[in-house]
Design a protein around this motif. Structure first.
Motif, PDB file in Angstrom:
ATOM      1  N   ALA A 156       0.826  -1.210   0.000  1.00 49.76           N
ATOM      2  CA  ALA A 156       0.000   0.000   0.000  1.00 49.76           C
ATOM      3  C   ALA A 156       0.864   1.265   0.000  1.00 49.76           C
ATOM      4  CB  ALA A 156      -0.919   0.003   1.218  1.00 49.76           C
ATOM      5  N   ARG A 157       0.441   2.236  -0.793  1.00 52.05           N
ATOM      6  CA  ARG A 157       1.110   3.534  -0.853  1.00 52.05           C
ATOM      7  C   ARG A 157       0.337   4.495   0.047  1.00 52.05           C
ATOM      8  NH1 ARG A 157       4.610   3.895  -5.061  1.00 52.05           N
ATOM      9  NH2 ARG A 157       4.358   6.149  -5.315  1.00 52.05           N
ATOM     10  N   VAL A 158       1.023   5.015   1.061  1.00 54.60           N
ATOM     11  CA  VAL A 158       0.375   5.814   2.095  1.00 54.60           C
ATOM     12  C   VAL A 158       0.971   7.216   2.121  1.00 54.60           C
ATOM     13  CG1 VAL A 158      -0.124   6.037   4.552  1.00 54.60           C
ATOM     14  CG2 VAL A 158      -0.066   3.762   3.490  1.00 54.60           C
ATOM     15  N   SER A 159       0.111   8.226   2.013  1.00 56.13           N
ATOM     16  CA  SER A 159       0.531   9.624   2.177  1.00 56.13           C
ATOM     17  C   SER A 159       0.053  10.123   3.534  1.00 56.13           C
ATOM     18  CB  SER A 159      -0.055  10.512   1.069  1.00 56.13           C
ATOM     19  OG  SER A 159       0.506  10.200  -0.181  1.00 56.13           O
ATOM     20  N   ASN A 160       0.978  10.554   4.359  1.00 61.67           N
ATOM     21  CA  ASN A 160       0.653  11.048   5.700  1.00 61.67           C
ATOM     22  C   ASN A 160       0.946  12.537   5.745  1.00 61.67           C
ATOM     23  OD1 ASN A 160       0.403  11.640   8.420  1.00 61.67           O
ATOM     24  ND2 ASN A 160       1.286   9.704   9.083  1.00 61.67           N
ATOM     25  N   ILE A 161      -0.108  13.351   5.893  1.00 60.43           N
ATOM     26  CA  ILE A 161       0.052  14.803   6.009  1.00 60.43           C
ATOM     27  C   ILE A 161       0.017  15.130   7.495  1.00 60.43           C
ATOM     28  CG2 ILE A 161      -0.791  17.056   5.270  1.00 60.43           C
ATOM     29  CD1 ILE A 161      -2.429  15.538   3.105  1.00 60.43           C
ATOM     30  N   GLY A 162       1.184  15.308   8.090  1.00 55.72           N
ATOM     31  CA  GLY A 162       1.248  15.475   9.536  1.00 55.72           C
ATOM     32  C   GLY A 162       2.194  16.564   9.973  1.00 55.72           C
ATOM     33  N   ASP A 163       2.659  16.421  11.222  1.00 51.55           N
ATOM     34  CA  ASP A 163       3.528  17.440  11.825  1.00 51.55           C
ATOM     35  C   ASP A 163       4.982  17.208  11.458  1.00 51.55           C
ATOM     36  OD1 ASP A 163       1.319  18.599  13.031  1.00 51.55           O
ATOM     37  OD2 ASP A 163       1.466  17.323  14.790  1.00 51.55           O
ATOM     38  N   PHE A 164       5.232  16.851  10.210  1.00 51.70           N
ATOM     39  CA  PHE A 164       6.601  16.683   9.742  1.00 51.70           C
ATOM     40  C   PHE A 164       7.236  18.063   9.593  1.00 51.70           C
ATOM     41  CE2 PHE A 164       4.136  13.073   8.128  1.00 51.70           C
ATOM     42  CZ  PHE A 164       4.829  12.043   8.741  1.00 51.70           C
TER      43      PHE A 164
END
Length: 455
Positions: free
Chosen positions: A146-154
């Motif tokens: 699975a390809r996962v995009s995480n939009i977070g506190d990076f």
């Protein structure tokens, strides 16, 4: 050297992986309760014998931990507040054996008060990550592909996203142990996020509700037409009915809710049947009233968590999440045998407080607003916020994207809805704004800003 290549760590990870991945389906409710009992007692003794903080706290409260025989006795343990934990040094809350171990030093956001500095050993962090992979399994996805995009506190130093998620994901991907994970910063503009997502083409997108709403508007305006995720996961903010539908319609994908925190890791997630399941083999979740008494099933109370891992900084009967929730032990057709969060209302300190002492939490506050939006078929509300300066005065701020049909009638209808909800004597003002206020220091504006405190 990549520490994940350590054969001892790899063997432990393999054992934990096979133990954890199927546990919430394999164990029935009685078996899960017995598992919780066993792990709770391990964590309690670990905390008492290995940390300065818990030993002093329980001794001062006159607690004999040998008389704590199970979860039923846990109510005899004093609660741990966020302020209390934040006031302690790592030397007081972290067992000595971990002070020179490889791991991650992180802090909570501080959006609900003073931030807490925590330390997560590498071993604990890898275990926490398995619970994230289990969500992909619950959605029928192969986590290795699975390809996962995480939009977070990076890009935010000290955040768990930047310090733990990024490092572990990069190490695991380099070993081909994990599908491709894209890490995007919540501070990037919507246009840049859309561009990066279009290039990556994720199967799953994870992000704050308000960020996902912004992306949904851009998608409806013609950007990112090749972004076609199977699932979108909202976390970090209340997911209201309006926002969920807006995101689902824009991306033609199911939107699921996630309840997670730095202190409690992944506490609960929404299954394919739409039920919010507690990760009961990781977190023991209680609900208590203002006096700390456990409330009955179905009643809303303050969330109290115990992390069932005798590793790193112990978290026992911690009330610092400050969220209001209600629990149910009902069955679910998805086959997961854990308690269900029936209502996730948000933080009490971010609630509207009325003169008759009623509390309108962040999750319930938008309900009349959503009714009016549905009545007038309005789908271009980008953001809303409730501002309470005094107990008898509430301002409802609305930020629209583009032109709105019958705007004056809509605003009047919203005002009437809240007059009915709040009752007589409350001044309600509904107004359109160009920008939503963010005074809390968190990455995103809160749903409710209240200057009123319930004494």
């Amino acid at each position: 050297m990549n520490p994940l290549l350590n054969p001892i760590l790899l063997s432990k990870l393999a054992w934990n992986y096979f133990s954890i991945m199927g546990r919430i389906w394999k164990l029935n409710k009685d078996e899960m309760k017995r598992y919780q009992e066993k792990m709770f007692l391990k964590v309690l003794r670990y905390a008492y014998h290995k940390t300065i903080f818990y030993r002093k706290k329980y001794d001062a409260a006159g607690v004999d931990i040998e008389k704590i025989r199970g979860l039923e006795d846990s109510k005899n343990l004093p609660l741990v507040s966020k302020e209390e934990l934040a006031s302690k040094s790592l030397e007081e809350i972290l067992p000595r054996k971990y002070r020179d171990k490889m791991g991650y030093k992180v802090s909570t956001s501080g959006s609900s008060g003073k931030p807490i500095i925590l330390f997560f050993p590498l071993y604990e962090s890898t275990i926490n990550s398995i619970y994230g992979l289990r969500i992909l399994k619950a959605y029928g996805l192969n986590w290795r592909k699975a390809r996962v995009s995480n939009i977070g506190d990076f890009s935010i130093p000290g955040s768990s996203d930047e310090e733990i998620y990024r490092d572990l994901a990069e190490k695991a991907m380099s070993m081909k142990l994990l599908g491709e994970h894209q890490m995007l910063s919540v501070n990037e503009s919507g246009e840049i996020l859309i561009k990066r997502l279009s290039e990556f083409k994720p199967d799953v997108i994870i992000g704050y509700t308000s960020v996902l709403v912004n992306l949904a508007f851009l998608r409806k305006e013609g950007l990112g037409e090749d972004i076609r995720p199977k699932y979108i996961i909202s976390s970090g903010e209340i997911l209201d009915k309006y926002s969920r539908k807006l995101i689902e319609d824009a991306f033609d994908a199911e939107v699921k809710n996630l309840y997670a925190s730095t202190e409690g890791a992944i506490t609960a997630f929404e299954c394919l049947e739409g039920k919010m399941h507690v990760n009961a083999d990781l977190i023991y979740l209680e609900t208590v009233d203002e006096e700390g008494n456990v409330v009955e099933e179905g009643k809303i109370g303050n969330a109290v968590i115990t992390k069932l891992l005798p590793v790193g900084v112990p978290i026992i009967r911690y009330s610092g999440l400050a969220d209001m929730v209600s629990l149910s032990d009902e069955d679910c057709e998805c086959g997961i045998n854990t308690p269900i969060i029936k209502s996730l209302e948000g933080r009490k300190r971010e609630s509207i407080i009325l003169p008759d002492r009623r509390v309108i939490p962040p999750a319930s506050a938008p309900l009349p607003l959503i009714e009016s939006l549905e009545k007038f078929n309005v789908t271009n509300l980008e953001r809303f916020q409730f501002y309470q300066e005094k107990m008898d005065r509430v301002e409802i701020r609305l930020k629209f994207r583009g032109e709105t049909r019958e705007k004056e009638k809509l605003l009047k209808d919203i005002e009437e809805g809240y007059r009915k909800l709040f009752g007589k004597g409350i001044r309600v003002e509904v107004k359109e704004v160009g920008k939503i206020e963010n005074p809390s220091g968190s990455p995103l504006p809160p749903t409710v800003i209240s200057r009123v405190r319930l004494e």
